[in-house]
Design a protein around this motif. Structure first.
Motif, PDB file in Angstrom:
ATOM      1  N   MET A 216       0.847  -1.206   0.000  1.00 21.24           N
ATOM      2  CA  MET A 216       0.000   0.000   0.000  1.00 21.24           C
ATOM      3  C   MET A 216       0.867   1.235   0.000  1.00 21.24           C
ATOM      4  N   ILE A 217       0.374   2.278  -0.620  1.00 24.00           N
ATOM      5  CA  ILE A 217       1.160   3.521  -0.665  1.00 24.00           C
ATOM      6  C   ILE A 217       0.362   4.647   0.004  1.00 24.00           C
ATOM      7  N   ASP A 218      -0.753   5.055  -0.595  1.00 25.07           N
ATOM      8  CA  ASP A 218      -1.514   6.153   0.010  1.00 25.07           C
ATOM      9  C   ASP A 218      -2.612   5.671   0.966  1.00 25.07           C
ATOM     10  N   GLY A 219      -3.132   4.483   0.725  1.00 26.19           N
ATOM     11  CA  GLY A 219      -4.164   3.947   1.609  1.00 26.19           C
ATOM     12  C   GLY A 219      -5.521   4.600   1.424  1.00 26.19           C
ATOM     13  N   GLY A 221      -7.135   4.762  -1.900  1.00 28.01           N
ATOM     14  CA  GLY A 221      -7.787   4.388  -3.157  1.00 28.01           C
ATOM     15  C   GLY A 221      -7.322   5.194  -4.356  1.00 28.01           C
ATOM     16  N   MET A 222      -6.230   5.967  -4.232  1.00 31.77           N
ATOM     17  CA  MET A 222      -5.824   6.840  -5.345  1.00 31.77           C
ATOM     18  C   MET A 222      -4.635   6.307  -6.140  1.00 31.77           C
ATOM     19  N   CYS A 223      -3.738   5.547  -5.519  1.00 30.93           N
ATOM     20  CA  CYS A 223      -2.502   5.187  -6.232  1.00 30.93           C
ATOM     21  C   CYS A 223      -2.621   3.876  -6.995  1.00 30.93           C
ATOM     22  N   GLY A 224      -3.511   3.011  -6.599  1.00 31.30           N
ATOM     23  CA  GLY A 224      -3.680   1.724  -7.286  1.00 31.30           C
ATOM     24  C   GLY A 224      -2.669   0.670  -6.862  1.00 31.30           C
ATOM     25  N   GLY A 225      -1.768   1.020  -5.926  1.00 28.57           N
ATOM     26  CA  GLY A 225      -0.711   0.086  -5.517  1.00 28.57           C
ATOM     27  C   GLY A 225      -1.250  -1.212  -4.934  1.00 28.57           C
ATOM     28  N   CYS A 226      -2.419  -1.157  -4.341  1.00 22.43           N
ATOM     29  CA  CYS A 226      -2.923  -2.318  -3.606  1.00 22.43           C
ATOM     30  C   CYS A 226      -3.937  -3.121  -4.410  1.00 22.43           C
ATOM     31  N   PHE A 236      -9.452  -2.450  -4.847  1.00 22.61           N
ATOM     32  CA  PHE A 236      -8.369  -1.840  -4.080  1.00 22.61           C
ATOM     33  C   PHE A 236      -8.508  -2.316  -2.636  1.00 22.61           C
ATOM     34  N   CYS A 238      -7.181  -1.246   0.052  1.00 22.25           N
ATOM     35  CA  CYS A 238      -7.279  -0.213   1.099  1.00 22.25           C
ATOM     36  C   CYS A 238      -8.698   0.313   1.274  1.00 22.25           C
TER      37      CYS A 238
HETATM   38 FE1  FES Z   1      -3.222   3.310  -2.986  1.00 21.82          FE
HETATM   39 FE2  FES Z   1      -4.823   1.386  -2.117  1.00 21.82          FE
HETATM   40  S1  FES Z   1      -2.917   1.987  -1.308  1.00 21.82           S
HETATM   41  S2  FES Z   1      -5.049   2.620  -3.882  1.00 21.82           S
END
Ligand code: FES
Ligand code: FAD
Ligand code: MG
Length: 281
Positions: A216-219, A221-226, A236, A238
């Motif tokens: 996870m990066i931003d937590g 729902g904006m970065c898509g990392g998760c 997502f 998060c």
């Molecule tokens: Fe970035 Fe879930 S941590 S979208």
């Protein structure tokens, strides 16, 4: 800034920290997590599940395993030190209801996030059957705390140094094979463990909830990392999770994505050990 009130080492590489965070403590529910930034000059933010909270005292407890640079940085902090910031509570609370008989499986550090779910399942009137798995005796955590809520507790270790010598799927299979079968199961642990718990539960048509631990990066729902694939759709973790119907999760894709930053993580881990004066690994 959040002050650390207590820090305890639970096993060779597992620590428990209790921090001041009154607003989060007042509103958190079982299954939720926080994103922690240890200090400003090192920007990485990491998700940690809220293992316990005391709304009266305004405190949160997190249990974490030192696996890389940021968790090692947190492990060298002590009571009286500060954590730069804690964001939360994040994620959806666990779906708790009176299912009947619920098997709760925790592997390794996954036992800590399982604990509030066991408490909540018990409080909702379920019969709670808990399975704790660890590689070896000294990595078994939360045994006494779980005994306070579990109707039955089974401990398994990979090397047989404590409890049964088995993987968690062995007692899970036995519970799932009982007649009547359990009404619900929950698994939290390494992705490979959750994948095989899901396969076991599927054989007996037992529903299973899993709590996913993607990067996870931003937590928010904006970065898509998760992102993960659940039931053929992108979700997502998060904001849509962290818990999902285990029978719908594409674990192989999730495990592949979790290795994406391995090289960079290993570099950070190595330089962090040099900076902190720890033995390099
Ligand atoms: Fe970035 Fe879930 S941590 S979208
Ligand atoms: P690194 O060497 O950077 O990474 C080691 C491994 O940890 C990676 O291969 C990857 O699989 C994972 N990881 C790395 N960065 C992240 C990141 N930003 N977000 C998520 N995973 C990452 N761990 C605990 O010990 N206790 C918990 O209660 C806990 N709860 C979690 C709840 C959620 C919702 C999620 C998604 C993860 C949770 N984790 C928990 C995992 C924890 O966030 C990672 O172990 C931690 O980020 C590793 O950071 P590192 O720099 O020390 O290690
Ligand atoms: Mg890291």
């Amino acid at each position: 800034m959040n002050r650390i009130l207590a820090k305890k080492q639970l096993s060779a590489d597992v620590y428990e920290v209790t921090v001041e965070a009154p607003l989060i403590a007042a509103s958190r529910r079982a299954g939720q997590f926080v994103i922690v930034q240890i200090d400003t000059d090192w920007g990485e933010r990491i998700p940690l599940t809220i293992a316990d909270a005391d709304s009266g005292a305004g405190t949160l407890t997190m249990v974490f395993q030192t696996v890389g640079a940021t968790t090692h940085r947190l492990a060298v902090k002590n009571a009286g030190d500060y954590i730069e910031n804690i964001l939360g509570p994040l994620g959806n609370p666990t779906h708790i209801e009176k299912f009947g008989r619920v098997v709760c499986v925790g592997g390794g550090i996954g036992v800590a996030p399982l604990y509030p779910i066991v408490q909540a399942m018990k409080a909702a009137g379920n019969t709670v059957l808990v399975i704790i798995g660890a590689r070896t005796r000294e990595l078994v955590i939360f045994e006494e705390r779980m005994r306070g809520y579990a109707d039955e507790l089974v401990i398994v270790t990979d090397d047989g140094s404590y409890g049964r010598k088995a993987l968690v799927t062995a007692p899970l299979e036995e519970y799932c094979g009982q007649n009547p079968a359990p009404d619900m199961s929950v698994a939290i642990g390494p992705p490979i463990m959750m994948k095989f718990c899901e396969k076991t539960a599927a054989e007996f048509n037992v529903p299973i909830m899993v709590s996913l631990n993607t990067i996870m990066i931003d937590g928010t729902g904006m970065c898509g990392g998760c992102r993960v694939t659940v039931g053929g759709q992108t979700k997502f973790v998060c904001v849509d999770g962290p818990e999902f119907d285990g029978h719908q999760v594409d674990f192989d894709n999730m495990m592949l994505r979790m290795k994406a930053f391995r090289e960079r993580e290993d570099e950070d881990h190595h330089s962090c050990h040099l900076n902190l004066g720890l033995e390099t690994v």
